[in-house]
Design an enzyme around this catalytic site. Structure first.
Site, short mmCIF file in Angstrom:
data_model
loop_
_atom_site.label_atom_id
_atom_site.label_comp_id
_atom_site.label_asym_id
_atom_site.label_seq_id
_atom_site.Cartn_x
_atom_site.Cartn_y
_atom_site.Cartn_z
NE ARG A 113 -4.63 -1.17 14.03
CZ ARG A 113 -3.37 -1.79 13.84
NH1 ARG A 113 -2.68 -2.53 14.73
NH2 ARG A 113 -2.63 -1.35 12.83
CE LYS B 251 4.58 -6.15 7.11
NZ LYS B 251 3.09 -6.27 7.40
CB SER C 84 1.07 -8.56 14.82
OG SER C 84 -0.30 -9.06 14.69
CG HIS D 159 -5.58 -9.95 13.77
ND1 HIS D 159 -4.24 -10.42 14.41
CD2 HIS D 159 -5.32 -9.00 12.79
CE1 HIS D 159 -3.41 -9.55 13.57
NE2 HIS D 159 -4.16 -8.82 12.65
O1 PNS Z 1 -1.71 -7.69 8.10
P1 PNS Z 1 -0.79 -6.91 7.13
O2 PNS Z 1 0.62 -6.86 7.01
O3 PNS Z 1 -1.16 -5.37 7.08
O4 PNS Z 1 -1.17 -7.51 5.62
C1 PNS Z 1 -0.91 -6.85 4.30
C2 PNS Z 1 -1.38 -7.81 3.27
C3 PNS Z 1 -0.76 -9.08 3.36
C4 PNS Z 1 -3.02 -7.79 3.10
C5 PNS Z 1 -1.14 -7.02 2.02
O5 PNS Z 1 0.32 -6.66 2.15
C6 PNS Z 1 -1.38 -7.92 0.58
O6 PNS Z 1 -2.36 -7.91 0.29
N1 PNS Z 1 -0.28 -8.64 0.07
C7 PNS Z 1 -0.29 -9.41 -1.08
C8 PNS Z 1 0.42 -8.69 -2.24
C9 PNS Z 1 -0.72 -7.54 -3.08
O7 PNS Z 1 -1.66 -8.17 -3.47
N2 PNS Z 1 -0.25 -6.48 -3.08
C10 PNS Z 1 -0.96 -5.34 -3.94
C11 PNS Z 1 -1.91 -4.48 -3.16
S1 PNS Z 1 -1.69 -3.00 -3.44
#
Ligand code: PNS
Length: 169
Positions: free
Chosen positions: A101, A52, A139, A28
């Site tokens: 990645r 989660k 993570s 990150h």
């Molecule tokens: O680090 P991660 O867990 O891969 O992050 C995922 C994250 C938080 C970026 C994603 O789940 C997100 O944007 N959540 C917010 C809800 C949202 O906007 N969902 C619609 C996207 S399709």
């Protein structure tokens, strides 16, 4: 203010780098370093309401991120709830940054980027590649390693290493 200054100001690009950051890894950080070089302001946005089961509370994740990004003056850490695109719009962001990645990340990221574009066509998703040393890092893997007593040295910043150690004993 001169016309040129006004133009420069309105052209400044704000980017949001969203994620769980549970916890922040050196992968990150690598993306943050690259993003901070390109964008005028980079907002690292910790998602609050995830299904989660997180190891670290949002407050702890923010504390660790703030500590490890302290030296970058154009990087800030924030928390968001609900739709990412609504948050990004509120912040005046033109870009959402996601790190990719391996090709295995791509399918999910494509789906998310396309859905986000449908929600807010004015904001672009920019995929960035972390250094190859971090291409296997996540993570989830770091937490598993720490839980099983493995060393996470070099995979996460020292403050995260300490906090992980304290969590898993
Ligand atoms: O680090 P991660 O867990 O891969 O992050 C995922 C994250 C938080 C970026 C994603 O789940 C997100 O944007 N959540 C917010 C809800 C949202 O906007 N969902 C619609 C996207 S399709």
């Amino acid at each position: 203010m001169t016309h040129r200054m006004e133009t420069e100001r309105s052209n400044s690009v704000i980017a949001v780098y969203p994620g769980s950051f549970d916890p922040v890894t050196n992968g990150h950080l690598d993306v943050i370093a690259r993003g901070a070089k390109i964008f005028d302001r980079l907002i690292v946005a910790v998602a609050r309401n995830l299904e989660k089961d997180p190891l670290f509370a949002v407050k702890e994740r923010v504390e660790m991120l703030e500590s490890v990004t302290f030296d970058w003056k154009n990087v800030e850490v924030d928390v968001f709830d609900g739709l990412l695109m609504e948050y990004a719009r509120e912040k005046g962001a033109r870009v959402v940054v996601r790190g990719i990645r391996a090709i295995s990340d791509y399918e999910y990221e494509l789906q998310m980027a396309m859905m986000n574009r449908k929600i807010e066509p004015q904001i672009e998703t920019v995929f960035m590649l972390p250094g190859e040393a971090y291409s296997y890092l996540s993570s989830r893997i770091v937490k598993e390693l720490a839980r099983l007593g493995g060393s996470v040295k070099g995979l996460v910043p020292p403050i995260v290493e300490e906090r992980l150690r304290a969590k898993v004993v």
